[in-house]
Design a protein around this motif. Sequence first.
Motif, mmCIF file in Angstrom:
data_model
loop_
_atom_site.group_PDB
_atom_site.id
_atom_site.type_symbol
_atom_site.label_atom_id
_atom_site.label_comp_id
_atom_site.label_asym_id
_atom_site.label_seq_id
_atom_site.Cartn_x
_atom_site.Cartn_y
_atom_site.Cartn_z
ATOM 1 N N ASP A 25 0.082 9.806 2.742
ATOM 2 C CA ASP A 25 0.281 8.693 3.620
ATOM 3 C C ASP A 25 1.802 8.143 3.733
ATOM 4 O O ASP A 25 2.235 8.115 4.869
ATOM 5 C CB ASP A 25 -0.458 7.250 3.302
ATOM 6 N N GLU A 26 2.565 8.334 2.660
ATOM 7 C CA GLU A 26 3.935 8.081 2.779
ATOM 8 C C GLU A 26 4.677 9.236 3.313
ATOM 9 O O GLU A 26 5.564 8.918 4.102
ATOM 10 C CB GLU A 26 4.434 8.026 1.245
ATOM 11 N N ARG A 75 4.336 8.505 7.312
ATOM 12 C CA ARG A 75 5.192 7.373 7.582
ATOM 13 C C ARG A 75 6.506 7.884 7.800
ATOM 14 O O ARG A 75 7.304 7.593 8.647
ATOM 15 C CB ARG A 75 4.925 6.148 6.765
ATOM 16 N N ARG A 78 9.500 -0.007 -4.163
ATOM 17 C CA ARG A 78 9.076 -1.019 -3.140
ATOM 18 C C ARG A 78 10.174 -1.909 -2.944
ATOM 19 O O ARG A 78 10.802 -2.152 -3.910
ATOM 20 C CB ARG A 78 7.719 -1.459 -3.172
ATOM 21 N N ASP A 117 8.660 0.505 1.753
ATOM 22 C CA ASP A 117 8.761 1.705 0.634
ATOM 23 C C ASP A 117 9.880 2.090 0.693
ATOM 24 O O ASP A 117 10.520 2.471 1.833
ATOM 25 C CB ASP A 117 7.501 2.635 0.684
ATOM 26 N N SER A 135 4.507 -0.179 6.380
ATOM 27 C CA SER A 135 3.139 0.550 6.392
ATOM 28 C C SER A 135 2.923 1.245 7.603
ATOM 29 O O SER A 135 2.148 2.201 7.679
ATOM 30 C CB SER A 135 2.221 -0.657 5.978
ATOM 31 N N ASP A 136 3.422 0.803 8.797
ATOM 32 C CA ASP A 136 3.054 1.501 9.940
ATOM 33 C C ASP A 136 4.300 2.313 10.545
ATOM 34 O O ASP A 136 4.284 2.966 11.477
ATOM 35 C CB ASP A 136 2.916 0.270 11.094
#
Length: 226
Positions: free
Chosen positions: A22-23, A26, A154, A163, A186-187
């Motif tokens: 996920d990171e 992004r 964070r 992040d 997060s988006d």
Amino acid sequence: MAAFLVADGGSGTGGPRTLTPDEANRLAITRFRNYAAHGRAVTITVPGTAGGLIVTGSVDYQRKLGYGVVHGTGRDTSSDGLIGWTATSVFVHPLANAPAHAPASPPRSAWHSRPLLSSGSALDSSLSIALKLGSDRPDNAELLPQNGAAWWGRDQVDGHRVDVMTGPSSRDRSGTAGNVRYWVASDGTMYRVRVSVASEPQPVVIDFDTHKYVPVKPVPGVTPTR
């Protein structure tokens, strides 16, 4: 990976560890999100041993244009005024009493142009970095961890939970992973970037959405990229 910036980003906020899928996703889309938004409001803090500069303005990521106002910090006002820039040129309009924000329509005269320097100028390096924070396509998320991108911790930027991640090594400069810090929500929205420049011991800091975005109108003599 060559599209990612390569420069020293300074100390971290924790970590490091390998990016999760996920990171990585992004981080892969964060510059593309700037491009998809067309432009972003920016505040660029430029270091300087004799006093710094702060550029408050907007960057159009689709036409590769920047425009704003410059104020000195810890120095006299000789560098204050309006500024416009492209990937190759800088345009300055000196003002004795520069406003907090640049007028939406640039003045039609009294601009001075010069080439954007590729080295030796913290201001020019900062302007160039700001333009490179947009891309017309996402990066390859699978390759980012393989090339050294990492998660560091964070943080919060103006109330946004983010992040802190570092970019990968560039294709032609191995061992440079971790040299650029991205504060990413997060988006995938980018809220801060920190990069060091060779001419100064302190890093350049670029903050986003610090004020309302004003569409960039080219200063006289500028031909926008289409």
